[in-house]
Design an enzyme around this catalytic site. Structure first.
Site, PDB file in Angstrom:
ATOM      1  N   ARG A   1     -26.761   1.875   5.171  1.00  0.00           N
ATOM      2  CA  ARG A   1     -27.461   2.247   3.953  1.00  0.00           C
ATOM      3  C   ARG A   1     -28.942   2.531   4.201  1.00  0.00           C
ATOM      4  NH1 ARG A   1     -24.380  -1.054   0.111  1.00  0.00           N
ATOM      5  NH2 ARG A   1     -22.868   0.120   1.295  1.00  0.00           N
TER       6      ARG A   1
ATOM      7  N   HIS B   1     -30.776   5.844   2.890  1.00  0.00           N
ATOM      8  CA  HIS B   1     -31.983   5.824   2.040  1.00  0.00           C
ATOM      9  C   HIS B   1     -33.141   6.517   2.737  1.00  0.00           C
ATOM     10  CE1 HIS B   1     -31.074   2.609  -1.209  1.00  0.00           C
ATOM     11  NE2 HIS B   1     -29.952   3.120  -0.765  1.00  0.00           N
TER      12      HIS B   1
ATOM     13  N   GLY C   1     -36.828  12.816   3.702  1.00  0.00           N
ATOM     14  CA  GLY C   1     -36.239  13.146   4.997  1.00  0.00           C
ATOM     15  C   GLY C   1     -36.090  11.944   5.916  1.00  0.00           C
TER      16      GLY C   1
ATOM     17  N   SER D   1     -39.567   6.326   7.045  1.00  0.00           N
ATOM     18  CA  SER D   1     -40.524   5.836   6.047  1.00  0.00           C
ATOM     19  C   SER D   1     -39.984   4.642   5.264  1.00  0.00           C
ATOM     20  CB  SER D   1     -40.919   6.959   5.089  1.00  0.00           C
ATOM     21  OG  SER D   1     -39.767   7.473   4.454  1.00  0.00           O
TER      22      SER D   1
ATOM     23  N   ASN E   1     -33.962  -0.955  -3.200  1.00  0.00           N
ATOM     24  CA  ASN E   1     -33.967  -1.482  -1.832  1.00  0.00           C
ATOM     25  C   ASN E   1     -33.053  -2.681  -1.664  1.00  0.00           C
ATOM     26  OD1 ASN E   1     -35.031  -3.772  -2.906  1.00  0.00           O
ATOM     27  ND2 ASN E   1     -36.931  -3.710  -1.748  1.00  0.00           N
TER      28      ASN E   1
ATOM     29  N   HIS F   1     -19.250   3.538   1.347  1.00  0.00           N
ATOM     30  CA  HIS F   1     -19.055   2.312   0.563  1.00  0.00           C
ATOM     31  C   HIS F   1     -17.815   1.543   0.995  1.00  0.00           C
ATOM     32  CE1 HIS F   1     -21.868   3.078  -3.138  1.00  0.00           C
ATOM     33  NE2 HIS F   1     -22.513   2.867  -2.018  1.00  0.00           N
ATOM     34  N   THR F   2     -17.181   1.981   2.037  1.00  0.00           N
ATOM     35  CA  THR F   2     -16.161   1.141   2.663  1.00  0.00           C
ATOM     36  C   THR F   2     -16.799  -0.116   3.259  1.00  0.00           C
ATOM     37  OG1 THR F   2     -14.439   1.033   4.350  1.00  0.00           O
ATOM     38  CG2 THR F   2     -16.317   2.396   4.876  1.00  0.00           C
TER      39      THR F   2
ATOM     40  N   ASP G   1     -15.184  -2.584  -1.517  1.00  0.00           N
ATOM     41  CA  ASP G   1     -13.725  -2.448  -1.425  1.00  0.00           C
ATOM     42  C   ASP G   1     -13.192  -3.766  -0.881  1.00  0.00           C
ATOM     43  OD1 ASP G   1     -14.005  -2.462   1.332  1.00  0.00           O
ATOM     44  OD2 ASP G   1     -13.247  -0.437   1.654  1.00  0.00           O
TER      45      ASP G   1
ATOM     46  N   THR H   1     -12.046  -4.611   1.917  1.00  0.00           N
ATOM     47  CA  THR H   1     -12.340  -4.932   3.316  1.00  0.00           C
ATOM     48  C   THR H   1     -13.793  -4.557   3.590  1.00  0.00           C
ATOM     49  OG1 THR H   1     -11.569  -2.722   3.925  1.00  0.00           O
ATOM     50  CG2 THR H   1      -9.965  -4.515   4.092  1.00  0.00           C
TER      51      THR H   1
ATOM     52  N   ASP I   1     -12.982   1.634   7.029  1.00  0.00           N
ATOM     53  CA  ASP I   1     -11.634   2.194   6.936  1.00  0.00           C
ATOM     54  C   ASP I   1     -11.551   3.028   5.661  1.00  0.00           C
ATOM     55  OD1 ASP I   1     -11.524   0.407   4.814  1.00  0.00           O
ATOM     56  OD2 ASP I   1     -10.433  -1.110   5.938  1.00  0.00           O
TER      57      ASP I   1
HETATM   58  C1  LIG Z   1     -37.147  -5.181  -2.456  1.00  0.00           C
HETATM   59  O1  LIG Z   1     -38.088  -4.977  -3.488  1.00  0.00           O
HETATM   60  C2  LIG Z   1     -38.463  -6.151  -4.178  1.00  0.00           C
HETATM   61  C3  LIG Z   1     -39.382  -5.748  -5.320  1.00  0.00           C
HETATM   62  O2  LIG Z   1     -38.775  -4.808  -6.143  1.00  0.00           O
HETATM   63  C4  LIG Z   1     -39.136  -7.094  -3.179  1.00  0.00           C
HETATM   64  O3  LIG Z   1     -39.483  -8.291  -3.831  1.00  0.00           O
HETATM   65  C5  LIG Z   1     -38.179  -7.410  -2.030  1.00  0.00           C
HETATM   66  O4  LIG Z   1     -38.809  -8.173  -1.044  1.00  0.00           O
HETATM   67  C6  LIG Z   1     -37.667  -6.125  -1.393  1.00  0.00           C
HETATM   68  N1  LIG Z   1     -36.582  -6.464  -0.479  1.00  0.00           N
HETATM   69  C7  LIG Z   1     -36.557  -6.055   0.793  1.00  0.00           C
HETATM   70  C8  LIG Z   1     -35.335  -6.448   1.555  1.00  0.00           C
HETATM   71  O5  LIG Z   1     -37.441  -5.376   1.300  1.00  0.00           O
END
Ligand SMILES: *[C@@H]1O[C@H](CO)[C@@H](O)[C@H](O)[C@H]1NC(C)=O
Ligand SMILES: *[C@@H]1O[C@H](CO)[C@@H](O)[C@H](O)[C@H]1NC(C)=O
Ligand SMILES: *[C@@H]1O[C@H](CO)[C@@H](O)[C@H](O)[C@H]1NC(C)=O
Length: 310
Positions: free
Chosen positions: A57, A61, A67, A71, A89, A186-187, A231, A233, A238
Site C-alpha cells: 500500500r 500511495h 508520482g 514523497s 495514511n 486488497h487480497t 478477505d 486470507t 491469492d
Molecule cells: C497518520 O496520520 C496521523 C494524523 O492524521 C498521525 O497521528 C499518525 O502518526 C500517522 N501514522 C503514520 C503511520 O504515519
C-alpha cells in the site's frame, strides 16, 4: 537488458521528455541493492506477516500522490504537514523496514539508490513473500521533495463507487481492467471499522447478510480502530478477494462496487476463476503503476534519509 521508455506527463499534460527506467539500473551502481531490500523485507515479514499489506500500500500511495517519488516517506516538519499525516495514511506501515534497507544500502553505496526505488522493490518482495507473482521492478526513479497533506486528495477513499473509481484510475492512465486487477491488492491487509461502518449502519444491500452480521460483531459502536481482514486470507496473496466479492463479502464499498457494476464485474469473475490470469495481469499493472510521473535527475535527487530532504 530490457529498456522501458515512456513519455512522462506533467499534471497539465505537457510532456517533458523520455525517461528510461530499467531493470539493471543498479547492476553496476549498487549491485547488492536488490538483495538487501529482499533480505530486509523477508526478515521483517517473518516477524510480522501483516507488514506485507503495508508495504504494498505504501508503494501505491506513493505513486498515486505526485508520482512514484518516495514523497510518502517524508516526515512532517513544523512548517509542513506531509502526506504521511493524512488520515489516508492509517493503512500504511513498514516505514521502519524501508529505513532499515536504506541504511544498509547507504552504507555500501552512498547516495545512489532512491527511496522511491526501495519502496517499489519492497512492495514487490512483499507480494512474493505472501505467495504472489514475482516481477522485475524497473529502477532509476529519483526522489521528490514535495510532500503535502493536501495532495493525498488523489487517493481513492474506501467509499467510492465504481464510476468514481474508474474515473480516478483513468486519470492515472489505467483501464477498467487494470483498476480491477490493482484492487486485487486488497487480497492483503485489513481495513479499520471506520472505513465501512456506514455500510453496517445503513444495511448496505450489496453486503451479504451473514457477512454483515459477522463483521458487526467485530466492530462495536464508536470503535473506529478495530481492523477486519479485506478477505479471508489477509496475509496471502491469492485470488480469494475476487471470490469474496462474488459472495457479497467485499468489506469496503470500493471493493463490493466492482461486482455490482457490469463494466467491472466481468473482470472480477475472470480473476475469481483464474488465479494465474490475476497474477499475470497484476504484474503488468504494477509495472505500469511504478511508472506514474517518475522524476528525472533534474527534478529530484536521491534522499540520504527517506524521512528528510537532503
Ligand atoms: C497518520 O496520520 C496521523 C494524523 O492524521 C498521525 O497521528 C499518525 O502518526 C500517522 N501514522 C503514520 C503511520 O504515519
Ligand atoms: C457514484 O458516486 C458519485 C459521487 O461520488 C455519484 O454522483 C454517482 O451517481 C454514483 N454512481 C452510481 C452508479 O451510484
Ligand atoms: C484510533 O486511532 C487513532 C490513531 O491512532 C487515534 O487518534 C484515536 O484516538 C483512536 N480512536 C479510538 C476510539 O480509540
Amino acid at each position: 537488458m530490457l529498456l522501458f521508455s515512456f513519455q512522462v506527463l506533467l499534471n497539465n499534460g505537457a510532456s517533458y521528455g523520455v525517461l528510461a527506467l530499467n531493470m539493471d539500473y543498479y547492476a553496476m551502481r549498487c549491485p547488492f541493492a536488490e538483495m538487501i531490500v529482499r533480505m530486509t523485507v523477508n526478515q521483517a515479514l517473518q516477524r510480522d506477516p501483516t507488514l506485507a499489506a503495508g508495504l504494498l500500500r505504501t508503494h501505491f500511495h506513493d505513486c498515486f500522490v505526485q508520482g512514484c517519488d518516495g514523497s510518502v516517506l517524508i516526515d512532517s516538519t513544523k512548517d509542513n504537514t506531509a502526506e504521511k499525516d493524512s488520515p489516508a495514511n492509517l493503512s500504511l506501515r513498514g516505514y521502519e523496514v524501508i529505513d532499515q534497507a536504506k541504511q544498509m544500502i547507504e552504507y555500501r553505496c552512498p547516495g545512489v539508490v532512491s527511496c522511491a526505488d526501495i519502496i517499489a522493490m519492497a512492495a514487490r518482495d512483499a507480494v512474493v513473500w505472501a505467495g504472489g507473482p514475482y516481477y522485475d521492478v524497473l529502477k532509476g526513479r529519483k526522489d521528490g521533495s514535495r510532500s503535502r497533506i493536501e495532495d493525498t486528495i488523489n487517493l481513492p477513499p474506501p467509499t467510492l463507487n465504481s464510476t468514481a473509481l474508474i474515473s480516478m484510475f483513468g486519470q492515472h492512465g489505467f483501464t477498467v481492467q487494470e483498476l480491477v486487477v490493482l484492487a486485487g491488492g486488497h487480497t492483503l491487509g485489513v481495513a479499520r471499522c471506520a472505513s465501512f461502518k456506514d455500510r453496517l449502519k445503513n444495511t448496505d444491500p450489496t453486503m451479504n447478510m451473514y457477512f454483515a452480521n459477522m463483521v458487526s460483531r467485530q466492530c462495536n459502536a464508536g470503535d473506529d480502530n478495530t481492523t477486519v481482514g479485506l478477505d479471508m486470507t489477509m496475509n496471502s496473496f491469492d485470488n480469494s478477494y475476487f471470490r469474496a466479492l462474488q459472495m457479497g463479502y467485499g468489506l469496503l464499498t470500493a471493493d463490493q462496487t466492482l461486482y455490482q457494476d457490469a463494466e467491472t464485474k466481468g473482470f472480477v469473475d475472470r480473476y475469481a476463476m483464474n488465479q494465474a490470469l490475476f497474477f499475470f495481469d497484476f504484474q503488468r499493472a504494477m509495472l505500469k503503476m511504478g511508472n506514474i510521473d517518475v522524476k528525472e535527475a533534474d527534478q529530484g535527487d536521491v534522499r540520504l534519509n527517506c524521512r528528510k530532504l537532503n
